[in-house]
Design an enzyme around this catalytic site. Structure first.
Site, PDB file in Angstrom:
ATOM      1  N   TYR A 192     -26.160  -2.446  33.739  1.00 23.32           N
ATOM      2  CA  TYR A 192     -26.859  -1.721  34.797  1.00 23.32           C
ATOM      3  C   TYR A 192     -28.293  -2.240  34.869  1.00 23.32           C
ATOM      4  O   TYR A 192     -28.862  -2.631  33.845  1.00 23.32           O
ATOM      5  CB  TYR A 192     -26.854  -0.217  34.494  1.00 23.32           C
ATOM      6  CG  TYR A 192     -27.295   0.630  35.670  1.00 23.32           C
ATOM      7  CD1 TYR A 192     -26.396   0.959  36.685  1.00 23.32           C
ATOM      8  CD2 TYR A 192     -28.609   1.070  35.783  1.00 23.32           C
ATOM      9  CE1 TYR A 192     -26.794   1.706  37.773  1.00 23.32           C
ATOM     10  CE2 TYR A 192     -29.021   1.830  36.877  1.00 23.32           C
ATOM     11  CZ  TYR A 192     -28.107   2.143  37.863  1.00 23.32           C
ATOM     12  OH  TYR A 192     -28.515   2.881  38.945  1.00 23.32           O
ATOM     13  N   PHE A 249     -31.507   0.042  45.096  1.00 21.42           N
ATOM     14  CA  PHE A 249     -31.281  -1.288  44.507  1.00 21.42           C
ATOM     15  C   PHE A 249     -30.477  -1.083  43.232  1.00 21.42           C
ATOM     16  O   PHE A 249     -30.867  -0.291  42.372  1.00 21.42           O
ATOM     17  CB  PHE A 249     -32.604  -1.965  44.132  1.00 21.42           C
ATOM     18  CG  PHE A 249     -32.414  -3.213  43.286  1.00 21.42           C
ATOM     19  CD1 PHE A 249     -32.422  -4.478  43.856  1.00 21.42           C
ATOM     20  CD2 PHE A 249     -32.186  -3.113  41.911  1.00 21.42           C
ATOM     21  CE1 PHE A 249     -32.223  -5.619  43.074  1.00 21.42           C
ATOM     22  CE2 PHE A 249     -31.991  -4.256  41.128  1.00 21.42           C
ATOM     23  CZ  PHE A 249     -32.005  -5.503  41.714  1.00 21.42           C
ATOM     24  N   GLU A 250     -29.389  -1.798  43.099  1.00 21.34           N
ATOM     25  CA  GLU A 250     -28.648  -1.819  41.841  1.00 21.34           C
ATOM     26  C   GLU A 250     -27.942  -3.155  41.752  1.00 21.34           C
ATOM     27  O   GLU A 250     -27.341  -3.591  42.730  1.00 21.34           O
ATOM     28  CB  GLU A 250     -27.532  -0.749  41.818  1.00 21.34           C
ATOM     29  CG  GLU A 250     -27.953   0.643  41.470  1.00 21.34           C
ATOM     30  CD  GLU A 250     -26.790   1.640  41.483  1.00 21.34           C
ATOM     31  OE1 GLU A 250     -25.742   1.387  42.139  1.00 21.34           O
ATOM     32  OE2 GLU A 250     -26.929   2.679  40.835  1.00 21.34           O
ATOM     33  N   ILE A 251     -28.034  -3.782  40.584  1.00 17.79           N
ATOM     34  CA  ILE A 251     -27.087  -4.852  40.253  1.00 17.79           C
ATOM     35  C   ILE A 251     -26.397  -4.324  39.014  1.00 17.79           C
ATOM     36  O   ILE A 251     -27.061  -3.958  38.043  1.00 17.79           O
ATOM     37  CB  ILE A 251     -27.795  -6.186  39.961  1.00 17.79           C
ATOM     38  CG1 ILE A 251     -28.555  -6.668  41.209  1.00 17.79           C
ATOM     39  CG2 ILE A 251     -26.773  -7.251  39.512  1.00 17.79           C
ATOM     40  CD1 ILE A 251     -29.371  -7.947  40.983  1.00 17.79           C
TER      41      ILE A 251
END
Ligand code: GDP
Ligand code: MN
Length: 349
Positions: free
Chosen positions: A178, A235-237
């Site tokens: 995460y 925003f997430e990767i």
């Protein structure tokens, strides 16, 4: 003017220009965007920036999800802008509606009260469906099942610096699950019972709590109270398989059963953040300092002039939110024994 500088890990073509696309393997990854047809021009801006700064060199796919059918204009505009394959999915009704156990009168009363108190999105039904979908369902959509990694992109975001490497590969190589770029305090009024509901969950499933977790990021008194810090999820990767794990699904189901998505207004940001903070090892959460980002009203602009010059950044250093009073980044740095960048004190006000 002669083109200068080549993309990391590549060699110039015979014409002397850097190659348009970075060679080498790709991760099993996609961008994912939840949007309505009317968001087309706002998402167009986001795609253009993501492509210019990163994806034109990597050509990852892009999945678009909607509770309604996407129209031809939306598909045409977004497909023209994206360099990878684009896919369009309709969200199944069960993933975007009230579960049977929800008391409709009670939920409606809460929305009226929140409207009076002027709590942001407090009177919105669709916003609640959105938060519940992003908390528990997007990673289970049939189009998403093909992918292990995702990068979430919302309308009207900005990317301010070149990204010359593959963040998905970085995540995999460094055993990250995460990641975030901005962190801040949640509005207390939207989640009054969330923490107690989480505590019921961890009491029931103690095996899911990671030994080396990030409780110190979430709580200032060893878990008694939530300090409302969360990673901003626009925003997430992240690794979608983690969200598909039994641990996360049990967590989501427990929260969903309590009704808090509708009796309060739980956001997917605190829901994801608490899960990551408690169920992942702290080494599995990454702060992408080098991804310069804006989502109204906050900016992450990397501290350090040399970095900003080298990556052709166009953010204004004074706008950087990292070290301001309302940011939670200091706690993340302290928890992980990270050294704050040179000059951070000057950015505190
Ligand atoms: P905010 O960032 O919390 O202010 O919320 P946004 O309005 O940006 O919504 C979050 C994400 O969900 C964005 O990607 C929106 O495009 C999307 N979204 C919000 N509401 C809806 C909706 O009713 N239907 C669809 N399909 N997408 C939505
Ligand atoms: Mn948004």
């Amino acid at each position: 003017k002669q083109a200068s500088g080549s993309v990391q890990g590549t060699t110039p073509n015979s014409n002397g220009l850097p190659p348009a696309v970075v060679n080498g393997p790709r991760m099993n990854a996609t961008f994912v965007t939840l949007a309505r047809n009317q968001d087309v021009w706002e998402i167009a801006r986001s795609i253009r920036q993501v492509e210019d700064r990163f994806n034109r060199k990597f050509n990852y796919d892009w999945v678009f999800l909607n509770d309604d059918e996407f129209n031809d204009e939306f598909k045409k505009v977004t497909t023209a802008l994206a360099s990878g394959k684009t896919k369009y999915g309709k969200i199944p009704k069960e993933h975007w509606s009230f579960p049977d156990h929800i008391d409709q009168d009670k939920a409606a009363k809460v929305r009226d009260e929140m409207r009076e108190k002027k709590i942001i999105y407090g009177d919105s039904v669709s916003y609640r469906h959105m938060c519940r979908f992003e908390s528990g369902f997007f990673f289970r959509h049939p189009l998403m099942l093909d992918y292990e990694w995702y990068w979430r992109v919302e309308p009207s975001i900005e990317l301010y610096c070149d990204i010359d490497y593959d963040p998905f590969k970085f995540m995999a190589d460094n055993k990250k699950k995460y990641s975030f770029v901005l962190s801040l305090y949640e509005y207390v009024e939207t989640i009054p019972t969330l923490w107690n509901t989480v505590k019921d969950f961890t009491a029931k499933f103690p095996q899911y709590v990671a030994k080396d977790n990030s409780m110190k990021f979430l709580s200032d008194n060893g878990g008694v109270d939530y300090n409302h810090c969360h990673f901003w999820s626009n925003f997430e990767i992240a690794n979608a398989n983690w969200l598909r794990s039994q641990a996360y699904l049990d967590y989501f189901n427990h929260l969903d059963q309590s009704g808090g998505f509708f009796y309060e207004r739980w956001g997917d940001a605190p829901v994801h953040s608490i899960a990551a903070g408690l169920m992942l090892d702290k080494s599995e959460i990454h702060f992408f300092n080098d991804i310069a980002y804006y989502h109204v009203p906050f900016t992450h602009c990397p501290t350090g002039e040399q970095y900003r010059m080298d990556h052709k950044c166009h953010c204004k250093p004074e706008d950087n939110f990292d070290w301001k009073g309302y940011s939670c980044l200091s706690r993340f740095y302290e928890l992980n024994d990270m050294k704050k960048p040179e000059g951070y004190e000057k950015e505190q006000n």
